[in-house]
Scaffold this motif. Structure first.
Motif, PDB file in Angstrom:
ATOM      1  N   LEU A   1       0.828  -1.207   0.000  1.00 49.86           N
ATOM      2  CA  LEU A   1       0.000   0.000   0.000  1.00 49.86           C
ATOM      3  C   LEU A   1       0.864   1.258   0.000  1.00 49.86           C
ATOM      4  O   LEU A   1       0.526   2.250  -0.650  1.00 49.86           O
ATOM      5  N   ARG A   2       1.986   1.224   0.700  1.00 54.82           N
ATOM      6  CA  ARG A   2       2.899   2.376   0.661  1.00 54.82           C
ATOM      7  C   ARG A   2       3.517   2.537  -0.721  1.00 54.82           C
ATOM      8  O   ARG A   2       3.728   3.646  -1.199  1.00 54.82           O
ATOM      9  N   ALA A   3       3.804   1.402  -1.386  1.00 55.99           N
ATOM     10  CA  ALA A   3       4.464   1.448  -2.691  1.00 55.99           C
ATOM     11  C   ALA A   3       3.583   2.055  -3.771  1.00 55.99           C
ATOM     12  O   ALA A   3       4.092   2.484  -4.815  1.00 55.99           O
ATOM     13  N   VAL A   4       2.279   2.108  -3.560  1.00 55.87           N
ATOM     14  CA  VAL A   4       1.372   2.713  -4.547  1.00 55.87           C
ATOM     15  C   VAL A   4       0.873   4.070  -4.056  1.00 55.87           C
ATOM     16  O   VAL A   4      -0.223   4.513  -4.412  1.00 55.87           O
ATOM     17  N   GLY A   5       1.668   4.733  -3.233  1.00 56.35           N
ATOM     18  CA  GLY A   5       1.347   6.089  -2.811  1.00 56.35           C
ATOM     19  C   GLY A   5       0.523   6.197  -1.558  1.00 56.35           C
ATOM     20  O   GLY A   5       0.223   7.305  -1.106  1.00 56.35           O
ATOM     21  N   GLY A   6       0.122   5.053  -0.971  1.00 50.97           N
ATOM     22  CA  GLY A   6      -0.674   5.089   0.250  1.00 50.97           C
ATOM     23  C   GLY A   6      -2.165   5.125  -0.017  1.00 50.97           C
ATOM     24  O   GLY A   6      -2.631   5.342  -1.139  1.00 50.97           O
ATOM     25  N   ILE A   7      -2.941   4.895   1.031  1.00 53.26           N
ATOM     26  CA  ILE A   7      -4.400   4.895   0.904  1.00 53.26           C
ATOM     27  C   ILE A   7      -4.930   6.322   0.793  1.00 53.26           C
ATOM     28  O   ILE A   7      -4.329   7.263   1.299  1.00 53.26           O
ATOM     29  N   ARG A   8      -6.052   6.475   0.106  1.00 55.55           N
ATOM     30  CA  ARG A   8      -6.701   7.779   0.002  1.00 55.55           C
ATOM     31  C   ARG A   8      -7.599   8.019   1.217  1.00 55.55           C
ATOM     32  O   ARG A   8      -7.977   7.077   1.916  1.00 55.55           O
ATOM     33  N   PRO A   9      -7.989   9.273   1.453  1.00 53.38           N
ATOM     34  CA  PRO A   9      -8.859   9.561   2.599  1.00 53.38           C
ATOM     35  C   PRO A   9     -10.251   8.960   2.471  1.00 53.38           C
ATOM     36  O   PRO A   9     -10.976   8.916   3.475  1.00 53.38           O
ATOM     37  N   ASP A  10     -10.647   8.504   1.301  1.00 55.24           N
ATOM     38  CA  ASP A  10     -11.968   7.891   1.141  1.00 55.24           C
ATOM     39  C   ASP A  10     -11.923   6.369   1.234  1.00 55.24           C
ATOM     40  O   ASP A  10     -12.919   5.693   0.999  1.00 55.24           O
TER      41      ASP A  10
END
Length: 403
Positions: free
Chosen positions: A209-218
């Motif tokens: 999940l970090r490797a793809v920029g992290g989770i979005r706020p939604d």
């Protein structure tokens, strides 16, 4: 001709003063920003300050748009037995020892098709299995193939974990297939590599999940999907923000991860965590006049990293847009360019810096920065007035030609 030039100078001077002192029109947006219906309610236009006006309503406005979490009714934090512990994937290096048997002892690499191939034995399925599973199957094969009358003592230990390729989609900032678990030569600990019983955190779900920029706020963290070998597993990762990390399972090549969306902005996800974006990059220029090129404007010379969860006004101050003499700097404004990660539609908002700094409900109109956001700062009308001389100078030069 002198009268003509005088009228022309007067007209141009009036236009210059109007441009310097007048307010620019408010930015227009397709999203319902004014009413608070955009990605963040904090984008909406500030109301006039009033004592009877309720403050800090943005978080509640954002929450009202949320869909129920898909895993909200589940137990939370439970992990299927097939996902627990360290599991083998292709290219992993495994040390196998069978008592004093020189025929089968050795280092083996899990093949592309997910098998361990020992001499004189059928392939041993390794993909997705533990070393304990491998020991049991090899013992059975040795007896079945007639090499031993009874199961010998067997040791299977991982010497080195290889990188894995997984696909990540959904409510993350940069959805794509990614390779995780790679290490450069300088990062390899030779003593550890030579020892038996290798371990790694670099192949965990949080690393992907970090490797793809992290989770979005939604993101809906109550129902993160992991598909492996045609089986769908649902993981509740809300514990990451509560000091628990029990569902950070180890990934294998071929795994597919999807983070569903709740279709709303969740303020409580805007803080650093093992699955959040690493931070926000701010590129500084802070120019009063447009530059003729990168070299004279020093573009690219200074980049600042601010933590994830930084707000717009914090970044405005961090980029030197605030301060100076009050007479010339009190009416500066700042503009935020962002893009709704759900719809892909851009949003532009403008804030008067002095007003934001003074109002008590400033947080209600101070949006969080997202990766890829851009900020522009504008000088006050008093500062802009000094530019009138340049305009008048240009008009005088034009008037000389008219003569």
């Amino acid at each position: 001709m002198t009268a003509v030039r005088t009228r022309l100078l007067g007209s141009c001077l009036s236009l210059a003063l109007t441009a310097a002192c007048g307010d620019a029109p408010a930015p227009e947006n397709l999203a319902p920003v004014k009413s608070g219906g955009a990605y963040q309610a904090q984008y909406r236009e500030p109301l006039r300050r009033s004592e009877d006006q309720p403050i800090l309503r943005s978080e509640q406005m954002n929450a009202r748009k949320c869909r129920p979490g898909q895993g909200a009714g589940g137990k939370g934090g439970s992990v299927a037995a097939g996902l627990r512990g360290e599991r083998l994937s292709r290219n992993d290096l495994v040390d196998i020892r069978i008592s004093d048997d020189e025929t089968f002892n050795g280092d083996y690499v899990v093949s592309r098709d997910g098998d361990l191939k020992l001499p004189f034995l059928p392939p041993v399925r390794a993909q997705g299995r533990t070393t304990g599973d491998i020991e049991v199957q090899i013992a059975r094969l040795l007896v079945r193939e007639g090499f031993y009358d009874e199961a010998p003592r067997i040791s299977a230990r991982v010497s080195d974990f290889a990188s894995v390729n997984v696909a990540v989609s959904g409510a993350v900032f940069e959805p794509h297939a990614v390779e995780i678990g790679t290490r450069v030569a300088d990062d390899i600990d030779r003593a550890r590599q030579a020892a038996l019983g290798a371990s790694t955190e670099a192949r965990n779900l949080s690393a992907a999940l970090r490797a793809v920029g992290g989770i979005r706020p939604d993101a809906d963290l109550s129902a993160v999907e992991l598909r492996r070998n045609g089986t769908r597993h649902v993981l509740d990762m809300r514990g990451v923000f509560k000091g628990r990390n029990a569902v950070d399972v180890m990934l294998l090549t071929g795994d597919e991860i999807r983070v569903p969306s709740r279709q709303c902005f969740q303020d409580d996800l805007m803080r650093p965590s093992p699955i959040s974006p690493p931070g926000i990059s701010l590129f500084l220029s802070n120019l009063t006049q447009p530059a003729t090129g990168n070299a004279p404007s020093a573009v690219g010379r200074e980049v600042r990293e601010v933590p994830y969860g930084t707000r717009f006004m914090q970044a405005v101050i961090n980029t030197n847009c605030v301060g100076g003499a009050r007479a010339t700097s009190a009416k500066r404004s700042a503009v935020l360019f962002t893009r709704d990660p759900i719809t892909g539609v851009s949003t532009v908002i403008e804030r008067k810096i002095e007003d934001m700094l003074r109002r008590a409900d400033r947080d209600d109109y101070d949006p969080y920065l997202l990766p890829g956001d851009a900020i522009a700062c504008y000088d006050s009308s008093v500062t802009n007035f000094t530019e009138v001389a340049k305009i008048v100078g240009a008009v005088v030069a034009t008037g000389a030609i008219i003569d």
